[in-house]
Design an enzyme around this catalytic site. Structure first.
Site, PDB file in Angstrom:
ATOM      1  N   ASP A  61       7.415  -1.275  -5.640  1.00  0.00           N
ATOM      2  CA  ASP A  61       7.162  -1.117  -7.102  1.00  0.00           C
ATOM      3  C   ASP A  61       8.280  -0.481  -8.107  1.00  0.00           C
ATOM      4  O   ASP A  61       9.463  -0.389  -7.152  1.00  0.00           O
ATOM      5  CB  ASP A  61       6.116   0.207  -7.130  1.00  0.00           C
ATOM      6  CG  ASP A  61       4.835  -0.100  -6.893  1.00  0.00           C
ATOM      7  OD1 ASP A  61       4.228  -1.339  -6.834  1.00  0.00           O
ATOM      8  OD2 ASP A  61       4.229   0.522  -6.182  1.00  0.00           O
ATOM      9  N   TYR A 116       9.070   2.425   6.232  1.00  0.00           N
ATOM     10  CA  TYR A 116       9.578   3.205   4.914  1.00  0.00           C
ATOM     11  C   TYR A 116      10.022   4.647   5.336  1.00  0.00           C
ATOM     12  O   TYR A 116       9.639   4.938   6.448  1.00  0.00           O
ATOM     13  CB  TYR A 116       8.454   3.199   4.136  1.00  0.00           C
ATOM     14  CG  TYR A 116       7.866   1.907   3.473  1.00  0.00           C
ATOM     15  CD1 TYR A 116       8.672   1.582   2.124  1.00  0.00           C
ATOM     16  CD2 TYR A 116       7.141   0.865   4.092  1.00  0.00           C
ATOM     17  CE1 TYR A 116       8.125   0.568   1.550  1.00  0.00           C
ATOM     18  CE2 TYR A 116       6.803  -0.237   3.324  1.00  0.00           C
ATOM     19  CZ  TYR A 116       7.152  -0.394   2.200  1.00  0.00           C
ATOM     20  OH  TYR A 116       6.969  -1.381   1.495  1.00  0.00           O
TER      21      TYR A 116
END
Length: 245
Positions: free
Chosen positions: A52, A111
């Protein structure tokens, strides 16, 4: 055709995310335009994950095809030259089999989420971590994280705009480590739902602030309702680290 696999790093602060979008600058657009400038070929870049706006990457993987062979090290140099002045760079390039796909060949994605936990903000980490001034109870967060490991329905932690057909995901890693004034959350799974990592982090922070009890994470997971979970953590603290194949 020659298929090239590239590994990319970028600061997402001033970008609209990975995916090309009209009217804004994305990582995909920057790289596709850079490749065109030195190869003369219009390519479509396929990434291993769609980050994003504001999210960073250390090891995003992507692939593209060219009709002619170019040496991988020259591709790295050319992309990095033409991607300027954006904070986007390629640090590895190699030929890949024609059946390789950056997204669909992936077996796991990794992540890291960074939290700066001290009374005053960090200028160095501005837009690169989530600053939380109140002390967080890391042991409580670690205990709560255990409830999320494994295969579950993560509906409570998916964005309302998530387009995934299934909310069943398998979280293979969720480690929380405190190093001085920084807290790092390490997460891995074969794939993630939209906003899943940031929604998990936002919920665990409520545990860390002692607003929620440890066991409440289990209740949120079982609720299968986004409204039951905590707020979405800021994009600035999230880093796409690597993809395994």
């Amino acid at each position: 055709m020659y298929r090239y696999k590239i590994t990319i790093e970028y600061l997402g602060t001033d970008l609209a995310g990975w995916q090309r979008q009209a009217g804004v600058m994305s990582v995909q657009q920057i790289l596709e335009e850079a490749i065109y400038k030195f190869s003369g070929e219009q390519v479509i870049l396929f990434g291993s994950g769609r980050t994003d706006a504001g999210v960073h990457a250390i090891g995003q993987v992507a692939h593209f095809d060219l009709s002619k062979y170019l040496e991988p090290h020259k591709i790295i140099t050319a992309i990095n030259y033409f991607a300027r002045p954006y904070a986007v760079g390629v640090w590895n390039c190699e030929l890949a089999p024609n059946n390789f796909h950056a997204r669909f060949s992936a077996t796991s994605r990794y992540y890291i989420y960074r939290i700066i936990n001290r009374p005053y903000p960090s200028v160095i980490d501005l837009n690169r971590a989530w600053w939380i001034s109140s002390p967080l109870d890391v042991p409580a967060m670690q205990q709560a994280a255990v409830y999320l490991l494994g295969k579950h329905d993560f509906t409570s932690f998916r964005a309302s705009s998530c387009q995934s057909k299934s909310s069943i995901k398998t979280l293979t890693e969720l480690n929380i480590i405190k190093e001085d004034e920084e807290i790092k959350l390490y997460l891995s799974a074969p794939s993630f739902l939209h906003h899943m990592v940031r929604n998990i982090v936002g919920s665990l922070v409520l545990v860390g602030k002692n607003i929620w009890q440890v066991e409440q994470i289990k209740d949120v997971l079982e609720a299968k309702d986004r409204k039951a979970a905590g707020p979405t953590a800021p994009a600035s603290g999230l880093y796409f680290v690597k993809t395994a194949y």
